[in-house]
Design a protein around this motif. Sequence first.
Motif, short mmCIF file in Angstrom:
data_model
loop_
_atom_site.label_atom_id
_atom_site.label_comp_id
_atom_site.label_asym_id
_atom_site.label_seq_id
_atom_site.Cartn_x
_atom_site.Cartn_y
_atom_site.Cartn_z
N LEU A 185 -5.88 -1.54 49.19
CA LEU A 185 -7.09 -2.14 48.67
C LEU A 185 -6.78 -2.74 47.30
O LEU A 185 -6.49 -2.03 46.35
N VAL A 186 -6.82 -4.06 47.23
CA VAL A 186 -6.51 -4.78 45.99
C VAL A 186 -7.83 -5.16 45.34
O VAL A 186 -8.53 -6.07 45.80
N GLU A 187 -8.21 -4.42 44.31
CA GLU A 187 -9.51 -4.64 43.66
C GLU A 187 -9.39 -4.33 42.18
O GLU A 187 -9.08 -3.20 41.79
N ASP A 188 -9.62 -5.34 41.34
CA ASP A 188 -9.48 -5.15 39.89
C ASP A 188 -10.78 -4.69 39.23
O ASP A 188 -10.76 -4.29 38.08
N ASP A 189 -11.89 -4.70 39.95
CA ASP A 189 -13.15 -4.18 39.43
C ASP A 189 -13.14 -2.65 39.61
O ASP A 189 -13.16 -2.16 40.75
N LEU A 195 -5.04 -0.60 44.45
CA LEU A 195 -4.15 -1.34 43.55
C LEU A 195 -5.02 -2.17 42.61
O LEU A 195 -5.76 -3.04 43.05
N ARG A 196 -4.89 -1.92 41.32
CA ARG A 196 -5.70 -2.64 40.33
C ARG A 196 -4.98 -3.85 39.73
O ARG A 196 -5.59 -4.64 39.03
N LEU A 197 -3.69 -3.98 39.99
CA LEU A 197 -2.92 -5.10 39.47
C LEU A 197 -2.58 -6.04 40.63
O LEU A 197 -1.58 -5.84 41.32
N HIS A 221 -15.26 -0.15 39.18
CA HIS A 221 -16.39 0.48 39.88
C HIS A 221 -16.34 0.17 41.38
O HIS A 221 -16.42 1.07 42.21
N LEU A 222 -16.22 -1.10 41.72
CA LEU A 222 -16.19 -1.49 43.13
C LEU A 222 -14.98 -0.90 43.84
O LEU A 222 -15.10 -0.42 44.98
N GLY A 223 -13.84 -0.89 43.20
CA GLY A 223 -12.63 -0.32 43.80
C GLY A 223 -12.82 1.14 44.17
O GLY A 223 -12.44 1.57 45.27
N LEU A 224 -13.42 1.91 43.28
CA LEU A 224 -13.64 3.34 43.55
C LEU A 224 -14.66 3.54 44.67
O LEU A 224 -14.47 4.39 45.54
N ILE A 225 -15.71 2.75 44.67
CA ILE A 225 -16.73 2.85 45.73
C ILE A 225 -16.11 2.54 47.10
O ILE A 225 -16.29 3.29 48.06
N LEU A 226 -15.38 1.44 47.18
CA LEU A 226 -14.78 1.05 48.45
C LEU A 226 -13.73 2.07 48.90
O LEU A 226 -13.68 2.44 50.08
N LEU A 257 -9.71 -12.49 41.65
CA LEU A 257 -9.11 -11.34 41.00
C LEU A 257 -8.69 -11.74 39.59
O LEU A 257 -8.54 -12.93 39.30
N SER A 258 -8.48 -10.78 38.74
CA SER A 258 -8.11 -11.06 37.34
C SER A 258 -6.84 -11.90 37.25
O SER A 258 -5.77 -11.46 37.64
N GLY A 259 -7.00 -13.11 36.75
CA GLY A 259 -5.86 -13.95 36.47
C GLY A 259 -5.20 -14.59 37.67
O GLY A 259 -4.20 -15.30 37.52
N ILE A 260 -5.71 -14.35 38.88
CA ILE A 260 -5.07 -14.90 40.07
C ILE A 260 -6.11 -15.03 41.18
O ILE A 260 -7.05 -14.25 41.27
N ASP A 261 -5.92 -16.02 42.01
CA ASP A 261 -6.79 -16.22 43.17
C ASP A 261 -6.19 -15.43 44.33
O ASP A 261 -4.99 -15.54 44.61
N GLY A 262 -7.02 -14.64 45.00
CA GLY A 262 -6.55 -13.85 46.13
C GLY A 262 -5.93 -14.68 47.23
O GLY A 262 -5.06 -14.21 47.96
#
Length: 125
Positions: A6-10, A31-33, A12-17, A55-60
């Motif tokens: 799971l690639v999620e830089d947010d 993965l937060r990076l 809160h959302l990352g933990l929920i998912l 995503l932070s600094g990059i397009d998925g």
Amino acid sequence: MNKILLVEDDDHLGLILRDQLELNGYEVQLLRLPSKTVENLLKDKFDLVIMDKLLSGIDGTDICADIRNTVPISTTPILMMSGWDGAEKICIAAGATNFIAKPFDVNSFLRHIESTLNKAKDFQD
């Protein structure tokens, strides 16, 4: 048990998912990076990648294209998500196996995951 990256830089959302996926029987690495996605896929075997388009600094979609162009991970199923209008077409064109529009409920999310895993199985058979 299916293993998901799971690639999620947010935060809160990352933990929920992650929590929802684990409650439903999936093994999940959060993965937060986003820039480390390909590296993580090359290091460990995953049955599915789930990531946002933005995503932070990059397009998925750039990460998706990198995955598709990297042997031996090029066939890894990818479920992309976004709240942007028109994002589905862009994500699928970049190589995503499936797409889910935000916002979504947990049941819809789980159905999309199963659908994505099944599409990948059908492709590999």
